[in-house]
Design a protein around this motif. Sequence first.
Motif, short mmCIF file in Angstrom:
data_model
loop_
_atom_site.label_atom_id
_atom_site.label_comp_id
_atom_site.label_asym_id
_atom_site.label_seq_id
_atom_site.Cartn_x
_atom_site.Cartn_y
_atom_site.Cartn_z
N ALA A 1 -70.06 32.91 56.13
CA ALA A 1 -68.64 33.27 56.13
C ALA A 1 -68.35 34.14 57.34
O ALA A 1 -69.24 34.80 57.90
CB ALA A 1 -68.28 34.02 54.85
N THR A 2 -67.08 34.16 57.74
CA THR A 2 -66.62 34.98 58.86
C THR A 2 -65.94 36.24 58.34
O THR A 2 -65.14 36.17 57.40
CB THR A 2 -65.63 34.19 59.73
OG1 THR A 2 -66.26 32.99 60.19
CG2 THR A 2 -65.17 35.01 60.93
N VAL A 3 -66.26 37.38 58.94
CA VAL A 3 -65.65 38.65 58.54
C VAL A 3 -64.24 38.72 59.11
O VAL A 3 -64.05 38.62 60.32
CB VAL A 3 -66.49 39.84 59.05
CG1 VAL A 3 -65.81 41.16 58.68
CG2 VAL A 3 -67.90 39.79 58.49
N VAL A 4 -63.24 38.89 58.23
CA VAL A 4 -61.85 38.97 58.68
C VAL A 4 -61.18 40.29 58.33
O VAL A 4 -60.06 40.56 58.73
CB VAL A 4 -61.02 37.80 58.10
CG1 VAL A 4 -61.54 36.47 58.60
CG2 VAL A 4 -61.01 37.83 56.57
N GLY A 5 -61.88 41.17 57.58
CA GLY A 5 -61.30 42.45 57.24
C GLY A 5 -62.31 43.35 56.56
O GLY A 5 -63.33 42.88 56.03
N HIS A 6 -62.03 44.68 56.60
CA HIS A 6 -62.97 45.64 56.05
C HIS A 6 -62.17 46.81 55.48
O HIS A 6 -61.43 47.47 56.21
CB HIS A 6 -63.92 46.12 57.16
CG HIS A 6 -64.97 47.06 56.68
ND1 HIS A 6 -65.54 48.01 57.49
CD2 HIS A 6 -65.56 47.22 55.47
CE1 HIS A 6 -66.44 48.71 56.80
NE2 HIS A 6 -66.46 48.23 55.57
N ASP A 7 -62.29 47.04 54.16
CA ASP A 7 -61.55 48.11 53.50
C ASP A 7 -62.54 49.15 52.98
O ASP A 7 -63.13 48.99 51.91
CB ASP A 7 -60.72 47.52 52.34
CG ASP A 7 -59.84 48.56 51.67
OD1 ASP A 7 -59.77 49.70 52.17
OD2 ASP A 7 -59.22 48.23 50.64
N PHE A 8 -62.73 50.22 53.73
CA PHE A 8 -63.69 51.26 53.37
C PHE A 8 -63.09 52.15 52.29
O PHE A 8 -61.98 52.65 52.42
CB PHE A 8 -64.04 52.10 54.60
CG PHE A 8 -65.02 53.21 54.33
CD1 PHE A 8 -66.33 52.93 53.99
CD2 PHE A 8 -64.62 54.53 54.39
CE1 PHE A 8 -67.24 53.94 53.73
CE2 PHE A 8 -65.51 55.56 54.13
CZ PHE A 8 -66.82 55.26 53.80
N GLN A 9 -63.84 52.37 51.20
CA GLN A 9 -63.33 53.15 50.07
C GLN A 9 -64.22 54.34 49.73
O GLN A 9 -64.14 54.87 48.63
CB GLN A 9 -63.17 52.24 48.85
CG GLN A 9 -62.18 51.11 49.09
CD GLN A 9 -61.98 50.22 47.88
OE1 GLN A 9 -62.70 50.32 46.89
NE2 GLN A 9 -61.00 49.33 47.95
N GLY A 10 -65.04 54.75 50.66
CA GLY A 10 -65.89 55.92 50.44
C GLY A 10 -67.21 55.54 49.81
O GLY A 10 -68.21 55.36 50.51
N HIS A 11 -67.23 55.42 48.47
CA HIS A 11 -68.47 55.09 47.77
C HIS A 11 -68.85 53.63 47.93
O HIS A 11 -69.98 53.24 47.65
CB HIS A 11 -68.35 55.43 46.29
CG HIS A 11 -67.07 54.92 45.67
ND1 HIS A 11 -66.84 53.60 45.38
CD2 HIS A 11 -65.94 55.58 45.32
CE1 HIS A 11 -65.64 53.45 44.85
NE2 HIS A 11 -65.07 54.65 44.80
N ASP A 12 -67.90 52.79 48.34
CA ASP A 12 -68.20 51.38 48.60
C ASP A 12 -67.17 50.84 49.58
O ASP A 12 -66.35 51.60 50.11
CB ASP A 12 -68.24 50.55 47.30
CG ASP A 12 -66.90 50.58 46.55
OD1 ASP A 12 -65.86 50.86 47.19
OD2 ASP A 12 -66.89 50.33 45.34
N ALA A 13 -67.23 49.55 49.83
CA ALA A 13 -66.27 48.92 50.74
C ALA A 13 -66.02 47.49 50.27
O ALA A 13 -66.88 46.86 49.64
CB ALA A 13 -66.80 48.91 52.17
N LEU A 14 -64.82 47.00 50.55
CA LEU A 14 -64.49 45.60 50.28
C LEU A 14 -64.46 44.87 51.60
O LEU A 14 -63.77 45.27 52.55
CB LEU A 14 -63.13 45.49 49.59
CG LEU A 14 -63.06 45.97 48.14
CD1 LEU A 14 -61.64 45.90 47.62
CD2 LEU A 14 -63.99 45.14 47.25
N LEU A 15 -65.22 43.79 51.67
CA LEU A 15 -65.32 43.00 52.88
C LEU A 15 -64.53 41.71 52.67
O LEU A 15 -64.83 40.93 51.75
CB LEU A 15 -66.78 42.68 53.18
CG LEU A 15 -67.16 42.32 54.62
CD1 LEU A 15 -66.83 43.46 55.57
CD2 LEU A 15 -68.63 41.96 54.70
#
Length: 353
Positions: free
Chosen positions: A292-306
């Motif tokens: 898959a291609t990375v199109v976004g990154h949402d850092f939330q401190g204890h984890d992240a949504l890719l």
Amino acid sequence: MAELRVTAVHKSFGPVRALRGADLTVRSGTLMAVLGPSGSGKTTLLRCIAGFEPVDAGEIRLDGQQIAASGRTVRPERRRIAVVPQEGALFPHLPVRGNVAYGLDRHSRRTGRVESVLALVGLAGFEDRMPHHLSGGQQQRVAVARALAPHPRVVLLDEPFSALDAALRTAVRQDVRRALRADGATAVLVTHDQAEALSVADEVAVMHDGRIVQSGPPDLVYSAPADPWVAGFVGEAVWLPAEMTGDRAHTPLGPVPVVATGDRPPAMAGQVLLRPEQIEVVVPVARAAVTATVVGHDFQGHDALLALRLADGTPVVARIFDPASLPHVMGGEVGLRVRGAARAFPAPPQTPQ
């Protein structure tokens, strides 16, 4: 303590139908979170339980005693139900002791009940403080202590933590949960915050369009949602088109074991639900069957949504619990694997062109 049972309750305000046959059972001594979006009927349900609004149809029973039905209602002050509003609504001219003791008779005031419930909410020694000398979190704890003081049959909490900042909200709701449990209270918490409902409640009832659409332990509501709407509202959902054969689904992420929701034929076209934490990001890419291609990154401190996009254009979201361990370069490639089983649902209806 008392068992609360709401059966087929309807309530309208003119042309607006706020409750459409709501059913809810709260076992004695448990905390039930009623979770739903704004306008779903949560606060109306709470007000009907408290006696602030009469019901149009259906009934409400408390330990088997009918307290509300069409054409009949027990007055709020006779129900022995306490309400904690969004903001503590303390009497500004009374100290903490006076606020907590307000609904107690003389005997209860002499037995140390005020000190007892203040200790339960972590405010021992605050008896002589005035409300304006307390923080927002402390004021909410006093409001809960005041609700618990007269030993109510049920405590209703109407989004009591919504005005607090995130860090304080987490600490206060855990303290309140411990106090309710220590006092053996039956309680209903109304909230639109999924994390709040899942983390503090013994059971969660999900409300939508005036009805309870699913009720059960928090882990079951999250892992086994009753329908696609519940799945999308309670946590993040990754939907994939699928062809089901027996207990497996063929998806853009490859073959995945599935758990059916309801009856379905051995083979059918449909969709499957995965949670972002079920999608494992693999580096190097060669170790995975799907890229898959990375199109976004949402850092939330204890984890992240890719945010990812598969080769066929299918969007996918993966939850990463150690964001620093993997390189996430926009436009870069990663491999993907699926952990565990997916939930199978019928395909969504086609939108007319």
